[in-house]
Design an enzyme around this catalytic site. Structure first.
Site, mmCIF file in Angstrom:
data_model
loop_
_atom_site.group_PDB
_atom_site.id
_atom_site.type_symbol
_atom_site.label_atom_id
_atom_site.label_comp_id
_atom_site.label_asym_id
_atom_site.label_seq_id
_atom_site.Cartn_x
_atom_site.Cartn_y
_atom_site.Cartn_z
ATOM 1 N N HIS A 1 -2.130 -5.057 -12.619
ATOM 2 C CA HIS A 1 -1.683 -4.878 -14.005
ATOM 3 C C HIS A 1 -2.609 -5.565 -15.003
ATOM 4 O O HIS A 1 -2.361 -5.531 -16.206
ATOM 5 C CB HIS A 1 -0.247 -5.401 -14.167
ATOM 6 C CG HIS A 1 0.760 -4.568 -13.419
ATOM 7 N ND1 HIS A 1 2.006 -5.027 -13.055
ATOM 8 C CD2 HIS A 1 0.690 -3.295 -12.949
ATOM 9 C CE1 HIS A 1 2.668 -4.087 -12.398
ATOM 10 N NE2 HIS A 1 1.878 -3.018 -12.313
ATOM 11 N N ASN B 1 -1.564 -10.577 8.611
ATOM 12 C CA ASN B 1 -2.531 -9.512 8.779
ATOM 13 C C ASN B 1 -3.871 -9.939 8.204
ATOM 14 O O ASN B 1 -3.979 -10.238 7.012
ATOM 15 C CB ASN B 1 -2.097 -8.244 8.050
ATOM 16 C CG ASN B 1 -3.163 -7.162 8.161
ATOM 17 O OD1 ASN B 1 -3.353 -6.606 9.234
ATOM 18 N ND2 ASN B 1 -3.888 -6.896 7.088
ATOM 19 N N GLU B 2 -4.915 -9.959 9.029
ATOM 20 C CA GLU B 2 -6.277 -10.219 8.580
ATOM 21 C C GLU B 2 -6.385 -11.463 7.704
ATOM 22 O O GLU B 2 -6.711 -11.391 6.514
ATOM 23 C CB GLU B 2 -6.834 -8.994 7.830
ATOM 24 C CG GLU B 2 -6.874 -7.742 8.692
ATOM 25 C CD GLU B 2 -7.592 -6.568 8.027
ATOM 26 O OE1 GLU B 2 -8.024 -6.718 6.874
ATOM 27 O OE2 GLU B 2 -7.724 -5.520 8.677
ATOM 28 N N ARG C 1 4.108 -0.124 13.084
ATOM 29 C CA ARG C 1 3.789 -1.435 12.513
ATOM 30 C C ARG C 1 3.843 -1.338 10.985
ATOM 31 O O ARG C 1 3.067 -0.598 10.381
ATOM 32 C CB ARG C 1 2.393 -1.868 12.975
ATOM 33 C CG ARG C 1 1.910 -3.126 12.289
ATOM 34 C CD ARG C 1 0.561 -3.646 12.803
ATOM 35 N NE ARG C 1 0.227 -4.804 11.994
ATOM 36 C CZ ARG C 1 -0.871 -4.926 11.256
ATOM 37 N NH1 ARG C 1 -1.809 -4.002 11.247
ATOM 38 N NH2 ARG C 1 -1.044 -6.002 10.517
ATOM 39 N N TYR D 1 -12.927 -2.030 12.740
ATOM 40 C CA TYR D 1 -13.386 -0.790 12.122
ATOM 41 C C TYR D 1 -14.865 -0.498 12.350
ATOM 42 O O TYR D 1 -15.244 0.645 12.486
ATOM 43 C CB TYR D 1 -13.131 -0.830 10.609
ATOM 44 C CG TYR D 1 -11.668 -0.737 10.231
ATOM 45 C CD1 TYR D 1 -11.062 0.488 9.994
ATOM 46 C CD2 TYR D 1 -10.884 -1.877 10.120
ATOM 47 C CE1 TYR D 1 -9.720 0.573 9.649
ATOM 48 C CE2 TYR D 1 -9.536 -1.799 9.780
ATOM 49 C CZ TYR D 1 -8.959 -0.571 9.550
ATOM 50 O OH TYR D 1 -7.629 -0.478 9.217
ATOM 51 N N HIS E 1 1.283 -9.263 4.688
ATOM 52 C CA HIS E 1 0.161 -8.343 4.546
ATOM 53 C C HIS E 1 -0.288 -8.373 3.075
ATOM 54 O O HIS E 1 -0.246 -7.365 2.378
ATOM 55 C CB HIS E 1 0.549 -6.937 4.999
ATOM 56 C CG HIS E 1 -0.625 -6.071 5.365
ATOM 57 N ND1 HIS E 1 -0.730 -5.419 6.578
ATOM 58 C CD2 HIS E 1 -1.737 -5.747 4.679
ATOM 59 C CE1 HIS E 1 -1.862 -4.721 6.611
ATOM 60 N NE2 HIS E 1 -2.494 -4.905 5.465
ATOM 61 N N GLN F 1 0.796 -1.220 0.000
ATOM 62 C CA GLN F 1 0.000 0.000 0.000
ATOM 63 C C GLN F 1 0.836 1.282 0.000
ATOM 64 O O GLN F 1 0.321 2.349 -0.340
ATOM 65 C CB GLN F 1 -0.958 -0.006 1.192
ATOM 66 C CG GLN F 1 -2.032 -1.067 1.076
ATOM 67 C CD GLN F 1 -2.936 -1.123 2.287
ATOM 68 O OE1 GLN F 1 -2.598 -1.742 3.286
ATOM 69 N NE2 GLN F 1 -4.090 -0.478 2.215
ATOM 70 N N GLU G 1 -5.001 -2.303 14.220
ATOM 71 C CA GLU G 1 -5.538 -1.341 13.256
ATOM 72 C C GLU G 1 -6.890 -0.842 13.731
ATOM 73 O O GLU G 1 -7.674 -1.616 14.295
ATOM 74 C CB GLU G 1 -5.767 -1.955 11.858
ATOM 75 C CG GLU G 1 -4.528 -2.115 11.025
ATOM 76 C CD GLU G 1 -4.827 -2.683 9.631
ATOM 77 O OE1 GLU G 1 -5.954 -2.476 9.120
ATOM 78 O OE2 GLU G 1 -3.928 -3.337 9.080
ATOM 79 N N ASP H 1 2.315 0.621 -8.091
ATOM 80 C CA ASP H 1 3.662 0.681 -8.673
ATOM 81 C C ASP H 1 4.528 1.738 -7.977
ATOM 82 O O ASP H 1 5.718 1.537 -7.772
ATOM 83 C CB ASP H 1 3.600 1.005 -10.180
ATOM 84 C CG ASP H 1 3.066 -0.168 -10.997
ATOM 85 O OD1 ASP H 1 2.733 -1.221 -10.405
ATOM 86 O OD2 ASP H 1 2.959 -0.023 -12.233
ATOM 87 N N ASN I 1 -7.694 -6.119 14.355
ATOM 88 C CA ASN I 1 -8.033 -4.981 13.500
ATOM 89 C C ASN I 1 -9.543 -4.810 13.554
ATOM 90 O O ASN I 1 -10.286 -5.757 13.269
ATOM 91 C CB ASN I 1 -7.625 -5.221 12.046
ATOM 92 C CG ASN I 1 -6.116 -5.189 11.858
ATOM 93 O OD1 ASN I 1 -5.365 -5.006 12.820
ATOM 94 N ND2 ASN I 1 -5.681 -5.379 10.631
#
Ligand code: NAG
Ligand code: NAG
Ligand code: NAG
Ligand code: NAG
Ligand code: NAG
Ligand code: NAG
Ligand code: NAG
Length: 494
Positions: free
Chosen positions: A65, A192-193, A103, A335, A148, A45, A399, A78, A333
């Site tokens: 892509h 992660n997740e 992290r 939200y 991740h 990310q 998170e 990219d 995590n």
């Protein structure tokens, strides 16, 4: 005259009632003295540098892509935030915000280009060494996520996570990471997740590698869990004593609230949804096997569809033992929250298998993400569910955060409100309910590539200008809010 006075009086009463309700609801006070604060990011990310210095292709390179693009704005990672070149600036942002830790994740194909120990890329090792050293020089503790979501493409070419041979490759990769970085990295997160890895990547197909299958998401989960267990046991056996660190996994979960809390069927359905979401991954790690409710329902449904064996694989005694207790802490995590009603379903796969329907009421405050409504009280309830279900384990919030769009820019009042109200509910969970939470990680340090949503959703406390080749980062109001919260370690009584 007298009428006027009484109207003014009424307005004053109304105002003070509202604020009294606000004040009595808001908890002033401090987090425990040893509580720690940080930010999270992920390699794909933010890094960019997707084919630089010997890095191998990963599944997000391949996915973004594709033509036509599966990404909302046809964008790629990219370049992203160009942190491959700008990591020293990122460390400055962290330092300026007064964090205890950072992290970040390692891009597997940056250090093992084909995902196996047949290949090795020293430039990738150098990059993470430089980042880790810069963090430590600035008094910031590194917390590293091994996976991740950016699987080396060469491993996807032989089936990816649903292929059991990946388990050995992941252990080999973990060994490289512990060996090269473990003298300075004391906090390891294997995955992660895991839920998103398997359900979005192999179940719904909206994330890389874009496979939609009711069976592959369960096979993926099975091998992710085995991989976690091997990586945890490797650390425990060969590194822990010497390096004195800890290892765990990050499991993502919303909170599931019964639509009608007075209806036992709704209460049961909400517990089922919570268990299918969080327990799918956490039960094997805490208790050595999948939740009984999953075993029962999925076996039954598989049989009634005429399958020769259950969609949900089984752990034999060896794997059950490897998994059982494979944690030093639990990462969370979180939200948002969903309401749950029971529903008999026949669509095969993780969603239909649980016999529930979940939704979010229109009137709950929105974010830029369709799935993310603002429900601060759900955070406290989830922390209590975890406390009660797993015997109050050491929990690190790895998170939590809020999305908006480019339109908000740096004036992100809704993000400030989100952080204030969510962290206040965490304070209640700790100080009033006794939940064992020791760290809080805000997502994210800066705006970044939001997976299938590209750059259309922003989660950062620093604004990143993607049209400027220098990718400048500018603090938002939420950065100032969190800086104060971190410095105060809570909410000083007014
Ligand atoms: C407190 O009350 C005001 C109105 O008096 C309202 O605008 C605000 O949203 C409330 N804050 C919280 C945290 O509920
Ligand atoms: C993405 O590309 C497709 C063609 O592949 C085009 O139709 C669409 O308008 C593009 N979307 C954006 C947001 O650029
Ligand atoms: C590579 O992995 C294999 C098992 O997959 C193992 O036997 C071998 O020792 C490993 N080599 C290195 C250099 O780690
Ligand atoms: C699983 O991966 C191995 C290589 O690690 C490969 O030889 C095998 O063909 C793969 N199996 C499937 C079903 O793709
Ligand atoms: C997991 O470990 C606990 C405690 O060590 C033990 O009581 C339990 O029986 C184990 N579970 C399985 C499935 O072996
Ligand atoms: C689901 O099916 C069972 C058994 O047929 C029935 O008792 C129950 O009422 C149904 N539940 C819903 C929500 O339709
Ligand atoms: C982003 O950078 C471009 C190019 O430097 C500039 O024209 C634009 O005003 C910047 N946008 C914001 C919101 O700062």
């Amino acid at each position: 005259m007298s009428t006027k006075i009484s109207i003014v009086g009424l307005v004053l009463v109304a105002l003070s009632l509202t604020s009294a309700q606000n004040d009595s609801d808001f908890l002033y006070g401090y987090f425990p003295d040893d509580f720690e604060w940080g930010f999270a990011t992920a390699s794909y990310q933010i890094e960019g540098g997707w084919n630089e210095d010997g890095k191998g292709e990963n599944i997000w390179d391949e996915f973004t892509h594709r033509n036509p693009s599966p990404i909302k704005d046809n964008s790629t990672g990219d370049v992203a935030c160009d942190s491959y070149h700008k990591y020293l600036e990122d460390v400055e942002l962290l330092k300026n915000t007064g964090v205890n830790f950072y992290r970040f994740s390692i891009s597997w194909s940056r250090i093992q280009p084909d995902g196996t120990n047949r290949t090795f890329n020293q430039a990738g090792i150098d990059y993470y060494n430089n980042l880790i050293n810069a963090l430590i020089a600035n008094g910031i503790e590194p917390m590293v996520t091994l996976y991740h979501w950016d699987l080396p493409q060469a491993l996807q070419a032989v089936g990816g996570w649903p292929n059991e041979t990946i388990v050995q490759h992941f252990e080999n990769y973990a060994r490289v990471a512990y060996s090269y970085f473990g003298d300075r990295v004391k906090q390891w997160i294997t995955f992660n997740e895991a839920f998103v890895v398997c359900q979005q990547g192999y179940g719904d197909g909206v994330h890389a590698p874009g496979i939609a299958s009711p069976v592959q998401s369960y096979d993926c989960a099975h091998n992710v869990l085995k991989s976690h267990a091997l990586a945890y046991r490797l650390y425990e056996r060969e590194f822990k004593e010497r390096q004195q660190g800890v290892c765990g996994i990050t499991i993502d979960s919303g909170y599931y609230e019964p639509e009608d809390p007075t209806n036992p069927a709704h209460v049961e359905a909400a517990e089922r949804a919570q268990t299918f979401k969080h327990g799918w991954y956490a039960f094997p790690i805490f208790f050595g096997d999948y939740p009984a409710v999953m075993r029962e329902l999925i076996d039954l449904k598989s049989a009634s569809e005429g399958l020769l064996e259950s969609r949900l694989p089984s752990f034999d005694a060896y794997w059950s033992q490897q998994l059982n207790g494979s944690w030093d802490f639990l990462g969370l995590n979180h939200y948002t929250t969903e309401l749950v009603v029971p529903e008999n379903r026949t669509d095969p796969g993780w969603r239909g298998d649980q016999n529930t329907r979940t939704y979010q009421p229109e009137e709950w405050p929105a974010s830029a993400s369709v799935w993310l409504k603002v429900v601060p009280w759900g955070f406290r309830k989830l922390l209590n569910w975890i406390k009660n279900t797993y015997n109050n384990p050491l929990l690190l919030v790895t998170e939590n955060g809020f999305s908006d769009t480019d339109a908000e820019g740096v004036n992100d009042q809704r993000r400030v409100d989100y952080y204030r109200d969510y962290t206040n509910n965490m304070l209640k969970a700790i100080n009033l309910d006794g939940c064992n939470v020791k760290k809080y990680t805000a997502w994210s340090l800066m705006d970044n590539f939001e997976w299938a949503e590209g750059y259309t959703e922003r989660f950062g406390v620093h604004y990143v200008n993607y049209t400027d080749p220098a990718r400048p980062r500018t603090p938002k109001n939420s950065q100032r809010f969190l800086k104060q919260l971190f410095a105060d370690n809570g909410f000083p009584p007014q």
